[in-house]
Design a protein around this motif. Structure first.
Motif, PDB file in Angstrom:
ATOM      1  N   LYS A  27       0.818  47.616  -5.316  1.00  0.00           N
ATOM      2  CA  LYS A  27       0.273  46.957  -4.124  1.00  0.00           C
ATOM      3  C   LYS A  27      -1.178  46.508  -4.296  1.00  0.00           C
ATOM      4  N   PRO A  28      -2.092  47.314  -4.880  1.00  0.00           N
ATOM      5  CA  PRO A  28      -3.455  46.798  -5.072  1.00  0.00           C
ATOM      6  C   PRO A  28      -3.491  45.545  -5.953  1.00  0.00           C
ATOM      7  N   GLU A  30      -1.085  43.251  -6.253  1.00  0.00           N
ATOM      8  CA  GLU A  30      -0.582  42.156  -5.417  1.00  0.00           C
ATOM      9  C   GLU A  30      -1.678  41.656  -4.472  1.00  0.00           C
ATOM     10  N   GLU A  31      -2.359  42.594  -3.836  1.00  0.00           N
ATOM     11  CA  GLU A  31      -3.417  42.222  -2.893  1.00  0.00           C
ATOM     12  C   GLU A  31      -4.582  41.543  -3.620  1.00  0.00           C
ATOM     13  N   ALA A  32      -4.908  42.024  -4.828  1.00  0.00           N
ATOM     14  CA  ALA A  32      -5.999  41.405  -5.595  1.00  0.00           C
ATOM     15  C   ALA A  32      -5.650  39.961  -5.954  1.00  0.00           C
ATOM     16  N   VAL A  35      -6.455  37.953  -3.069  1.00  0.00           N
ATOM     17  CA  VAL A  35      -7.903  37.725  -2.977  1.00  0.00           C
ATOM     18  C   VAL A  35      -8.271  36.481  -3.774  1.00  0.00           C
ATOM     19  N   GLU A  64      -8.552  39.430   2.930  1.00  0.00           N
ATOM     20  CA  GLU A  64      -7.780  39.763   1.720  1.00  0.00           C
ATOM     21  C   GLU A  64      -8.494  40.829   0.888  1.00  0.00           C
ATOM     22  N   CYS A  65      -9.823  40.765   0.828  1.00  0.00           N
ATOM     23  CA  CYS A  65     -10.578  41.812   0.116  1.00  0.00           C
ATOM     24  C   CYS A  65     -10.317  43.167   0.746  1.00  0.00           C
ATOM     25  N   ASP A  67      -7.724  44.035   2.579  1.00  0.00           N
ATOM     26  CA  ASP A  67      -6.336  44.427   2.317  1.00  0.00           C
ATOM     27  C   ASP A  67      -6.226  45.112   0.953  1.00  0.00           C
ATOM     28  N   THR A  68      -6.995  44.617  -0.026  1.00  0.00           N
ATOM     29  CA  THR A  68      -6.994  45.219  -1.359  1.00  0.00           C
ATOM     30  C   THR A  68      -7.583  46.625  -1.316  1.00  0.00           C
ATOM     31  N   THR A  72      -5.686  50.230  -2.078  1.00  0.00           N
ATOM     32  CA  THR A  72      -6.248  51.208  -3.016  1.00  0.00           C
ATOM     33  C   THR A  72      -6.390  52.569  -2.341  1.00  0.00           C
TER      34      THR A  72
END
Length: 103
Positions: A27-28, A30-32, A35, A64-65, A67-68, A72
């Motif tokens: 997930k991190p 994907e979120e990155a 970003v 988005e940042c 969300d990352t 984490t």
């Protein structure tokens, strides 16, 4: 615009259900990737005369940042990291960044 030099105070809660599994670990990442996509969108609008559009893309990048960061934090919770372990990791990270001249 004031730049943040001392860091950000973040008080994030973990999700109710987190799992120490592959999906949680990915997930991190994907979120990155999201970003970077948001940054690209914002960069494309950097010179736009439409201030509301520029603000919307900036807000999306910030969202988005975070969300990352949330992903984490959820992964840390899933593996059972304690506050003490996180604090120690932050100290180690700060030391590495000082050694590299980043701080």
């Amino acid at each position: 615009m004031r730049l943040m030099r001392d860091g950000y105070l973040l008080n994030l809660r973990t999700f109710h259900e987190v799992r120490d599994d592959k999906a949680q670990a990915l997930k991190p990442l994907e979120e990155a990737a999201e970003v970077f996509g948001a940054w690209q969108d914002r960069d494309d609008m950097r010179l736009s005369p439409i201030m509301t559009a520029r603000r919307a893309y900036r807000d999306d990048l910030i969202d988005e940042c975070l969300d990352t960061v949330q992903a984490t934090v959820n992964l840390l919770a899933a593996v059972g990291a304690t506050q003490g372990e996180v604090d120690a990791a932050i100290r180690r990270m700060d030391e590495r960044n000082c050694e590299r001249g980043r701080l």
